[in-house]
Write an enzyme that holds these catalytic residues in place. Structure first.
Site, PDB file in Angstrom:
ATOM      1  N   ARG A 126       6.875 -27.252 -15.453  1.00 14.61           N
ATOM      2  CA  ARG A 126       7.482 -25.866 -15.435  1.00 14.61           C
ATOM      3  C   ARG A 126       7.877 -25.277 -16.728  1.00 14.61           C
ATOM      4  O   ARG A 126       8.644 -25.990 -17.493  1.00 14.61           O
ATOM      5  CB  ARG A 126       8.887 -25.837 -14.521  1.00 14.61           C
ATOM      6  CG  ARG A 126       8.354 -26.268 -12.882  1.00 14.61           C
ATOM      7  CD  ARG A 126       9.736 -25.988 -12.175  1.00 14.61           C
ATOM      8  NE  ARG A 126       9.300 -26.265 -10.561  1.00 14.61           N
ATOM      9  CZ  ARG A 126       9.214 -25.329 -10.024  1.00 14.61           C
ATOM     10  NH1 ARG A 126       9.499 -23.945 -10.268  1.00 14.61           N
ATOM     11  NH2 ARG A 126       9.167 -25.493  -8.464  1.00 14.61           N
TER      12      ARG A 126
ATOM     13  N   CYS B 103     -11.735 -23.622 -11.993  1.00 17.34           N
ATOM     14  CA  CYS B 103     -11.161 -24.955 -12.484  1.00 17.34           C
ATOM     15  C   CYS B 103     -11.787 -25.011 -13.874  1.00 17.34           C
ATOM     16  O   CYS B 103     -11.218 -25.853 -14.856  1.00 17.34           O
ATOM     17  CB  CYS B 103     -10.968 -25.976 -11.778  1.00 17.34           C
ATOM     18  SG  CYS B 103     -10.060 -25.948 -10.130  1.00 17.34           S
TER      19      CYS B 103
ATOM     20  N   GLY C  68       0.452 -18.961  -3.374  1.00 16.37           N
ATOM     21  CA  GLY C  68      -0.033 -19.621  -1.910  1.00 16.37           C
ATOM     22  C   GLY C  68      -0.975 -20.767  -2.016  1.00 16.37           C
ATOM     23  O   GLY C  68      -1.104 -21.318  -3.247  1.00 16.37           O
TER      24      GLY C  68
ATOM     25  N   CYS D 208      -2.860 -35.162  -4.201  1.00 18.52           N
ATOM     26  CA  CYS D 208      -3.258 -33.945  -4.455  1.00 18.52           C
ATOM     27  C   CYS D 208      -2.702 -33.634  -5.934  1.00 18.52           C
ATOM     28  O   CYS D 208      -1.496 -33.908  -6.207  1.00 18.52           O
ATOM     29  CB  CYS D 208      -2.816 -32.617  -3.475  1.00 18.52           C
ATOM     30  SG  CYS D 208      -3.194 -33.035  -1.759  1.00 18.52           S
TER      31      CYS D 208
END
Length: 381
Positions: free
Chosen positions: A16, A85, A121, A203
């Site tokens: 972050r 990606c 999302g 993930c």
């Protein structure tokens, strides 16, 4: 025809970065790469800037010019690249092409992404694609691959989880990795289910971050003392006119064959691999597609890697996407940096000087939209 060399690299921590804008992250990595190479901005003949999501999330366009102005780079060609990606590794491929063609002596490659944004999302390959409209977002597509591999080859949930545990263990030694706390097989299997059989710890996490490389020609490589030579850089797309086999990834195999042929090597010559482990099953499929093990043996290969089998080629010693984090456009550049650093470190039980960075991006007709492989050689002084 001249050969591309890597003369410098720069990499932010992945995680972050709420107080740092996208342009600031990119400038930090780019500045570090130029300092590492010992080149001033005015020596750069071309910059290739990769970003996948800024246009969608914030409406920003041609970010490269904005970001690189912060380091005093102006006047040269700046190309902005989006290729899912593989955005960063595609930018690297374009820079290598420019070096080989003799267009420039030095190129700057930057990949940067800000993903902690309320508009993100679920990741998909295009809002208007039929698969997306029917609910086949990215995690669902990889879950289908995992289920098919388990059904066809007997791959177990524990073998899928082994990838996560192995990569988290590796990330403990990477100060720039996002997820460094150890986890167990039990932790992975007990984590919340995202799409059966993939739990949350299988993930890759979204992240903010940036990575940069300076790519130079033979003459500048000698001047700067560069030691990392690009033996091959390959970019392909998937095949969409045939029924895909979800239990194997033939685009991986096809791209790997081209890369090995161009580099004049075989898979067994590699000392390290950084591959696109967006999900645990992805890494298992890439073992097989890259020729590290036979088809159907990827689950067993994951177990062997977790057990420390020195006969295996190390895969994702940086922690991979699942533990280092996955700021989409920065990932492909970061993988190349991590391969170079591993080769420079002399780590690992396998002797040798060759490493492979592999990335995949997007999904279409049960295949990928893009696949890149770069083979890097560390040359003696």
């Amino acid at each position: 025809m001249t050969t591309p060399w890597i003369a410098g690299c720069g990499l932010t921590a992945f995680g972050r970065h709420e107080e740092t804008p996208l342009e600031g992250l990119a400038a930090t990595a780019a500045r570090e790469a130029l300092l590492d190479a010992g080149l001033a901005p005015d020596r750069i003949g071309m910059a290739v800037f990769a970003n996948a999501l800024a246009a969608r999330l914030s409406g920003s366009l041609t970010v490269g010019q904005d970001a690189l102005a912060h380091i005093g780079l102006s006047g040269c060609a700046v190309v902005n690249v989006e290729n899912a990606c593989t955005s960063g590794s595609t930018a690297f491929h374009l820079a290598c092409m420019a070096i080989r063609a003799g267009e420039v002596e030095a190129a700057l490659v930057v990949g940067a992404e800000k993903m902690f944004h309320p508009a993100l999302g679920l990741i998909d390959s295009g809002k208007s694609l039929p698969d997306t409209l029917l609910g086949r977002v990215t995690p669902a597509g990889f879950a289908l691959r995992a289920s098919r591999h388990m059904d066809r080859f007997g791959t177990t949930a524990e073998q899928l989880a082994a990838v996560s545990v192995k990569n988290r263990r590796a990330a403990a030694d990477n100060p720039r990795a996002m997820m460094r706390d150890p986890i167990t097989l039990g932790d992975v299997l007990a984590a919340p289910m995202v799409v059966d059989p993939l739990t949350r710890l299988q993930c890759s996490p979204i992240a903010d971050g940036a990575a940069a490389l300076v790519v130079v020609n033979d003459r500048l490589a000698r001047e700067l003392g560069a030691r990392l030579r690009v033996r091959a850089s390959v970019l392909t797309s998937g095949n969409y006119d045939q029924v895909a086999d979800l239990s194997e990834w033939h685009t991986d195999s096809r791209t790997a064959r081209v890369a090995y042929e161009r580099a004049g090597i075989a898979a067994g010559d590699l000392s390290v691999v950084e591959c696109h482990d967006a999900f645990s099953i992805a890494e298992i499929l890439h073992y097989e597609g890259l020729g590290l093990c036979p088809p159907g043996q990827g689950g067993r290969y994951a177990e062997r890697l977790l057990a420390g089998d020195t006969a295996c080629i190390p895969v994702n010693p940086s922690g991979g996407l699942m533990s280092r984090g996955h700021p989409v456009a920065a990932t492909g550049v970061a993988q190349i940096i991590e391969v170079g650093r591993f080769l420079d470190s002399g780590k690992g039980a396998r002797t040798g000087s060759l490493g492979l960075a592999h990335c995949m991006g997007g999904d279409k007709a049960a295949d990928t939209k893009s696949c890149t492989i770069a083979i890097i050689e560390r040359c003696a002084a």
